[in-house]
Design a protein around this motif. Structure first.
Motif: not given
Length: 64
Positions: A11-13, A43-55
């Motif tokens: 959410s900060k991105i 891996r951290y970036k992928k996890k955050v980006v995946t969550h952002l896309v899903n959101e």
């Protein structure tokens, strides 16, 4: 010591350049070598980006 990166930090991105600032590996200096540190960052970036896309996808469904 910096805080660990969580998927909720997506959410900060607001732009792509914010990803580098948000994703932090708090154990980067403890990794066996730089390759493992870079891998963990990916891996951290992928996890955050995946969550952002899903959101974004979920929010788009509610808008229609």
């Amino acid at each position: 010591m910096p805080q660990r990166t969580y998927p909720k930090d997506a959410s900060k991105i607001h732009s792509a350049s914010d990803l580098e600032d948000v994703v932090v590996d708090k154990r980067a200096h403890w990794r066996a070598n730089n390759a493992k540190a870079r891998r963990r960052q990916r891996r951290y970036k992928k996890k955050v980006v995946t969550h952002l896309v899903n959101e974004l996808y979920i929010n788009e469904e509610f808008d229609q």
